[in-house]
Each structure stands twice: as C-alpha cells, then as structure tokens.
Design a protein around this motif. Sequence first.
Motif, PDB file in Angstrom:
ATOM      1  N   GLU B  55      18.600  50.371  -3.521  1.00  0.00           N
ATOM      2  CA  GLU B  55      18.671  49.640  -4.954  1.00  0.00           C
ATOM      3  C   GLU B  55      20.013  50.100  -5.195  1.00  0.00           C
ATOM      4  O   GLU B  55      20.746  49.346  -5.953  1.00  0.00           O
ATOM      5  CB  GLU B  55      17.705  50.198  -5.935  1.00  0.00           C
ATOM      6  CG  GLU B  55      16.329  49.639  -5.828  1.00  0.00           C
ATOM      7  CD  GLU B  55      15.068  50.181  -6.678  1.00  0.00           C
ATOM      8  OE1 GLU B  55      14.852  49.881  -7.718  1.00  0.00           O
ATOM      9  OE2 GLU B  55      14.488  51.430  -6.114  1.00  0.00           O
ATOM     10  N   VAL B  56      20.442  51.265  -4.596  1.00  0.00           N
ATOM     11  CA  VAL B  56      21.900  51.679  -4.867  1.00  0.00           C
ATOM     12  C   VAL B  56      22.501  52.065  -3.699  1.00  0.00           C
ATOM     13  O   VAL B  56      21.808  52.791  -2.835  1.00  0.00           O
ATOM     14  CB  VAL B  56      22.004  52.650  -5.746  1.00  0.00           C
ATOM     15  CG1 VAL B  56      23.389  53.355  -6.197  1.00  0.00           C
ATOM     16  CG2 VAL B  56      21.487  52.383  -7.274  1.00  0.00           C
ATOM     17  N   TRP B  57      23.688  51.297  -3.286  1.00  0.00           N
ATOM     18  CA  TRP B  57      24.411  51.931  -2.119  1.00  0.00           C
ATOM     19  C   TRP B  57      25.411  53.067  -2.433  1.00  0.00           C
ATOM     20  O   TRP B  57      26.326  52.728  -3.461  1.00  0.00           O
ATOM     21  CB  TRP B  57      25.140  50.751  -1.637  1.00  0.00           C
ATOM     22  CG  TRP B  57      24.214  49.837  -0.684  1.00  0.00           C
ATOM     23  CD1 TRP B  57      23.270  49.006  -1.214  1.00  0.00           C
ATOM     24  CD2 TRP B  57      23.960  49.502   0.806  1.00  0.00           C
ATOM     25  NE1 TRP B  57      22.463  48.374  -0.540  1.00  0.00           N
ATOM     26  CE2 TRP B  57      22.881  48.878   0.967  1.00  0.00           C
ATOM     27  CE3 TRP B  57      24.716  50.338   1.887  1.00  0.00           C
ATOM     28  CZ2 TRP B  57      22.657  48.154   2.136  1.00  0.00           C
ATOM     29  CZ3 TRP B  57      24.153  49.645   3.129  1.00  0.00           C
ATOM     30  CH2 TRP B  57      23.300  48.702   3.018  1.00  0.00           C
ATOM     31  N   VAL B  58      25.435  54.090  -1.879  1.00  0.00           N
ATOM     32  CA  VAL B  58      26.352  55.319  -2.270  1.00  0.00           C
ATOM     33  C   VAL B  58      27.419  55.520  -1.266  1.00  0.00           C
ATOM     34  O   VAL B  58      26.894  55.520   0.333  1.00  0.00           O
ATOM     35  CB  VAL B  58      25.605  56.687  -2.461  1.00  0.00           C
ATOM     36  CG1 VAL B  58      26.885  57.515  -2.837  1.00  0.00           C
ATOM     37  CG2 VAL B  58      24.686  56.355  -3.652  1.00  0.00           C
ATOM     38  N   MET B  59      28.622  55.556  -1.332  1.00  0.00           N
ATOM     39  CA  MET B  59      29.585  55.372  -0.420  1.00  0.00           C
ATOM     40  C   MET B  59      30.789  56.329  -0.532  1.00  0.00           C
ATOM     41  O   MET B  59      31.062  56.733  -1.814  1.00  0.00           O
ATOM     42  CB  MET B  59      30.089  54.182   0.177  1.00  0.00           C
ATOM     43  CG  MET B  59      30.641  53.482  -0.942  1.00  0.00           C
ATOM     44  SD  MET B  59      30.633  51.749  -0.836  1.00  0.00           S
ATOM     45  CE  MET B  59      29.266  51.309  -1.867  1.00  0.00           C
ATOM     46  N   ASP B  60      31.751  56.438   0.403  1.00  0.00           N
ATOM     47  CA  ASP B  60      33.146  57.113   0.117  1.00  0.00           C
ATOM     48  C   ASP B  60      33.806  56.010  -0.932  1.00  0.00           C
ATOM     49  O   ASP B  60      33.734  54.782  -0.664  1.00  0.00           O
ATOM     50  CB  ASP B  60      33.876  57.272   1.352  1.00  0.00           C
ATOM     51  CG  ASP B  60      35.184  57.967   1.335  1.00  0.00           C
ATOM     52  OD1 ASP B  60      35.151  59.253   1.498  1.00  0.00           O
ATOM     53  OD2 ASP B  60      36.205  57.343   0.976  1.00  0.00           O
ATOM     54  N   PRO B  61      34.463  56.708  -1.748  1.00  0.00           N
ATOM     55  CA  PRO B  61      35.142  55.975  -2.755  1.00  0.00           C
ATOM     56  C   PRO B  61      36.228  54.763  -2.014  1.00  0.00           C
ATOM     57  O   PRO B  61      36.517  53.847  -2.738  1.00  0.00           O
ATOM     58  CB  PRO B  61      36.049  56.871  -3.487  1.00  0.00           C
ATOM     59  CG  PRO B  61      35.367  58.100  -3.174  1.00  0.00           C
ATOM     60  CD  PRO B  61      34.884  58.132  -2.159  1.00  0.00           C
ATOM     61  N   ALA B  71      33.491  57.024   6.620  1.00  0.00           N
ATOM     62  CA  ALA B  71      32.303  57.994   6.648  1.00  0.00           C
ATOM     63  C   ALA B  71      32.376  59.072   5.737  1.00  0.00           C
ATOM     64  O   ALA B  71      33.418  59.689   5.476  1.00  0.00           O
ATOM     65  CB  ALA B  71      32.090  58.687   8.112  1.00  0.00           C
ATOM     66  N   MET B  72      31.114  59.696   5.240  1.00  0.00           N
ATOM     67  CA  MET B  72      31.299  60.980   4.336  1.00  0.00           C
ATOM     68  C   MET B  72      30.787  61.837   5.118  1.00  0.00           C
ATOM     69  O   MET B  72      30.044  61.875   6.066  1.00  0.00           O
ATOM     70  CB  MET B  72      30.218  60.623   3.372  1.00  0.00           C
ATOM     71  CG  MET B  72      30.552  59.330   2.434  1.00  0.00           C
ATOM     72  SD  MET B  72      29.431  58.909   1.104  1.00  0.00           S
ATOM     73  CE  MET B  72      28.216  58.178   2.113  1.00  0.00           C
ATOM     74  N   PRO B  73      30.933  63.179   4.653  1.00  0.00           N
ATOM     75  CA  PRO B  73      30.355  64.486   5.202  1.00  0.00           C
ATOM     76  C   PRO B  73      29.022  64.302   5.182  1.00  0.00           C
ATOM     77  O   PRO B  73      28.195  63.713   4.039  1.00  0.00           O
ATOM     78  CB  PRO B  73      30.948  65.614   4.437  1.00  0.00           C
ATOM     79  CG  PRO B  73      31.598  65.198   3.383  1.00  0.00           C
ATOM     80  CD  PRO B  73      31.971  63.622   3.361  1.00  0.00           C
TER      81      PRO B  73
END
Lengths: 243, 378
Positions: B55-61, B71-73
Amino acid sequence: MDTKAIGGCAPEAAICARGISRDFEAGQTTIRVLHGIDTDIRSGEMTFVVGESGSGKTTLISIMCGILYPTEGEVKVFGTDIYSLTDTELVNFRLKNIGFIFQQYNLIPSIDVAANAAVPLIAQGVPIAEARERAKVLLDKLNIGNQANKLPRQLSGGQQQRVAIARALVHEPRLVVCDEPTAALDARSGRRVMDLLREVAVAEDRACIIVTHDNRIFDLADRIIVLEDGRITHDGKEMPDGH
Amino acid sequence: MLWIAIRMLTGDAQKFYGLLFGIGFSTLLITQQMTIFVNLVERGASGVYNAPEAEVWVMDPVSRTTDVSYAMPATALDRVRSVEGVEWAVPHLRAQANVRTKEGDLEGVAVIGVDDATLIGLPKRMAEGDKSVLFAPDSVVIDDTGTTRFFPAGVSPIGERLELNDQRAVIRGIADSIPSFTSTVVLYTRYSNALNFVPGTRNRLSFVLVGVSDGQTAEQVAARIEEKTGLKAETRAEFSQAGVNFIIENTGIPTNFGITVFLGFVVGIAIVGLTFSLFLRDNIKQFGALKAIGVTNTKIMAMVAAQAGMVGLIGYALGVMGTVAFIYGFSANPFFKGFYIPWQIPLISLAAVVIILAITGLIAIRSVLKTEPASVFR
Ligand SMILES: Nc1ncnc2c1ncn2[C@@H]1O[C@H](COP(=O)(O)OP(=O)(O)OP(=O)(O)O)[C@@H](O)[C@H]1O
Ligand SMILES: [Mg+2]
C-alpha cells in the motif's frame, strides 16, 4: 419603385409584372438586361416567351416565378407581391404555388422516378409513401407509370423530361414555368413531351409559361411574347410575320 | 427530405465509401494509437501493479520509479517497521542481472527479490506453478515475457536451469504479470536468494513495501514514514503515477504518438473534406433545383448535416470496431498483454470525428448555400 409601377393588375391575372428591370454586373460595368417590362400572364393559357439568345427570356421568367430579384419593378403572383415577402416566405410560396421544369431535368440520380416526381410533396412534409402514390398517378397520365421504380438514368431523355413534368405538377401548383423544356430532346420526343405537357399542365386555374427557341412547337401556344434586347416587341396568338 | 439526403449520399457509392474510409481511418488511427499510448505509458507503473499487496512504497529520497531506484541500508527496514500505522513492512529488491540461456545467448533480466517469509512482492496470480515453489533452493519464477523470449513456443520452461550472474537458478513457476515498459524479462526469487544472485554492494535494499493498519490511510502512513525516517514514502497511486510520468517525461513517446494522432486527424480532414466537397459539388444542380422548388437553406443544411451524421456514425463505428479487433487480434502477443481501451479514448475520437465533419461540412456546404436558385435555369 412605385413610380415605375404603371397600371393596375387585373384581378384574374396569374402574374402581374410591372416595370421589371434587371441589371447584371459585368466587371466594372452594369448591363441592363430587362427594360421596364409590363405584362400579365393569364391562367388557363400556355404562354410562350420567345426571342433570340441573350434577349432576357430566362431572366424574365426567373423574376416572374420568384427565384431572381428584379432591380426595379414589382411582381404579383396570384395577388401576392412576392418580392416583399421574407426569404423564407418566398421559398414557401414557391413550394406551394409554383412548378418548375428545367432544361437539364435536374432529377436526383439515386432515388427512383416516383420519388423524384414526389419531391415537392416530400418537401412539403407529405409522408414518402403517400407522396409516391400521388406521383404515380401523374406518371401514369404521362405514360411512364411502368417506370416508377426505375432510376432516372435508366430512362430516355424524353422519359426523364416527363418525370420532370410530373415533379412540376404533382403538388398541383397554380403556376408552371419551363425553360427550354425540349432543348435537350430530339424533334419527335420534344413534340411528344410538349403535347403531354399541354394536356396535363393547362388548366382553368393554372398558368403555364414556357421559354423556348423551338419553332416546331410554336403552334401549341395560346399566346406568344417576343423579347428583343430586354423589351417586349410582340404579344399575340401567332408569331409575327418574318419569323 | 432527410431520406432524400441519405439516398443521395448512399447512391454515390464511390464517394460514400470514400467518406466512410476517411472517417473510419481517422477513427482507427486516433483510437488505436491513443490506446497503445495509454497502455504503453501505463507500463511505467507495471512494477507497482505487480506487487498488489503493497500500500506504501518506501525508498531512498532520490529513487524515482520501481526501475530507477537507489538502494538503502538494510537498517531502513526496521526503521520503517517502528513507525506507527505500519501493519507490516517487507524488503523488496530490484536489480539488473545477466542470464546465459541454454542456447548460449546473453540476456539482461530484472531480478526481483520478494519477502522470504510472506512472498509479498510477487504478482497476484501465477500462470503456472504455485507461489510456494519459491521456497525450494535456487528457485526462480519467470514472467510470461521471459517464457516467450527464452523458450520456443510449446516448450515449458518449468524445471529449466538458467545461469544467472554465474549462479545456478531453476525455473519452477511462471508469474502472470503485466510486462514492464521495456518488456524486460523478470525473474522473481526470494530476497535472500536475490542477494546471492546479484553481486554485492553494501546497500541492496531497493524498497520497503508497507501495509497499513486498519483505520489508517496510506497517505497518513506515508507522511508519517517520511517524517520519522527521512526516507521517501509514496502510496500505490502516487508511485504508479510517478512511473507513468517518468515514461512521459523521459521518452519521445508522447511526441511520437501525438504526431500520429494529429496525422490521423489531418488525413481525416483531407480525405473527408475533399470527398465531401466533391460530393456536394456533383450534386449542386440537384441542390439548386431543390432550392428553386422551395427548400429553405435551413432544410438544405439539415440535409447536409444528415449526410455528415450518417457518414460519421458508420465510419466511427467501423474505426472503433477496427481498434477492438486489433487489440483482440494481438491479445496473445505478450507485448499487448492486458491492453484495454479506456472509455475516454472512444469519446475523444468521437469528438475528433465531430470536429472533422463540422469543419469539412461547413466548408463544403458554403458552395451549396451560395448557389442561386436562379442558376438552375442556366
Ligand atoms: N447571372 C448573370 N450574371 C451576369 N450576366 C447575366 C447573368 N444572367 C444573365 N446574364 C446576361 O443577361 C442577358 C440575358 O440572359 P438570359 O439568360 O435571360 O437570356 P436568354 O434569352 O434566356 O438566352 P438563351 O436563349 O441563350 O437562354 C445575357 O446577355 C446574359 O449574359
Ligand atoms: Mg435562357
């Protein structure tokens, strides 16, 4: 305009034309084609308008049947001053009162003969089936009842002109105008068409004007008006001597 | 009189079919090209559509779309999980890899690592095999684009081995997914497997997929994640729109399709305008006779409008049917998979048809209206 209108109109006149003049613009100059024509057309008669090419015959009958405005003068058709009508009133006046026969027939190629003959009725809002039936009665009278379901191009020129006659009469107009109705026909078919036209078109309460060059049919006229350079030079039962 | 008008038109078969062709062709070109455009551009959001649970996508800014991400840590996952309103959060890896096929060809593929435990991140449906096949070692699920790209028709890819960045991978299922904009072959595998397949950089967590708790909206939760973690969080709707916008902004597609649609419109005007003018000119004597006999200009206009209306209706129907037949005919082709005609598009092409006929009709009718009734005696 009123100053040009001379003489009253006889109440029985089908057409009463007074002081008719018509100018055409030709480049910079203006040419006067008709010069103050006064004439009455009576019902129950076949009136021929004859004269040399360019003498103004077509211009005159166009003005008398309400498809061309005169430059001067006035025209009463069955008592109505037609050029004081609005455009729409004039169109509807023609639709109700006038039948037209053109030299080129101008039939609609893609509808059959009965429908072509029925066009004025259809334009008046008569349902198509009824209009066709009424047209067929007339086509029968003109001896082409058996062609009613054919397309115009399947008919000979004389037959097509008879369809055009049916179209001119189907709504029982009180005035019928024909411009050179036999010009596109050979002598024999021309004569036959004219005989038929005389038979069906002439009626007590109907006036019939025919413009023609065709001296072979002059004997069918009740009255002959001769135009020369936009003036009437003869008006009588016979052609003047020398023609 | 309208009956006569229609018969006048249909009686002239050549021009009638010419007009139908003009309108039909324009409609087809406009409808079909706009349909392809919309569907193609929507492929920019296929990555989002193929992970229906998120429902929500979280990512590097700096990440922009499913395919353009930084990519994120690995710690990001726990930070997201700790935000209030996050019901669940799973890692999601997307990376490029090379595959050597049995024939020895080298192909670029997209590897998608889905959550090890829940398999969230897989498309909703499988075309073949069960989602649980991914629990087997070295297991990958291929998408149907890959099936047709890597294997000849009729050959089942199930059980086939691939060399994926020098690692062994076994295809154990086929996902029923929406192809990506570039029609890149996609291999789905578990997140931990994906880490093996894709050569290591320090950070490899492309996205965190989030489900929101009851009573919370995706917008609220996304806003809170951004506030608490400093990462970028987008709702499904926002992120799929971002994918579409990316295609629109970064490819020549809108211009190209726009040109074709415009050409369809222009060609329509040209064909229809010319044919219509010719048709009316051919019948000018008849119209003149009708005017002399006693048909008003208003009725003449109604006649011409009826003629235009009939041509428009039939031509338009043919064009739309042509588009439907086209989409239907190509539905087996994976490139056209899932293509549909959004309802707005037929309306737009209808408007185009109306405009074409209005412009050409108005130009053509002028000669008829100007005809003097007196001209019939000439
Ligand atoms: N619309 C027009 N514009 C300019 N001149 C015209 C127009 N109509 C007619 N004329 C001119 O008016 C004159 C008379 O024309 P009209 O058609 O009335 O003659 P006509 O007697 O019917 O000739 P024809 O026997 O050849 O049909 C001609 O010189 C013609 O050139
Ligand atoms: Mg003449």
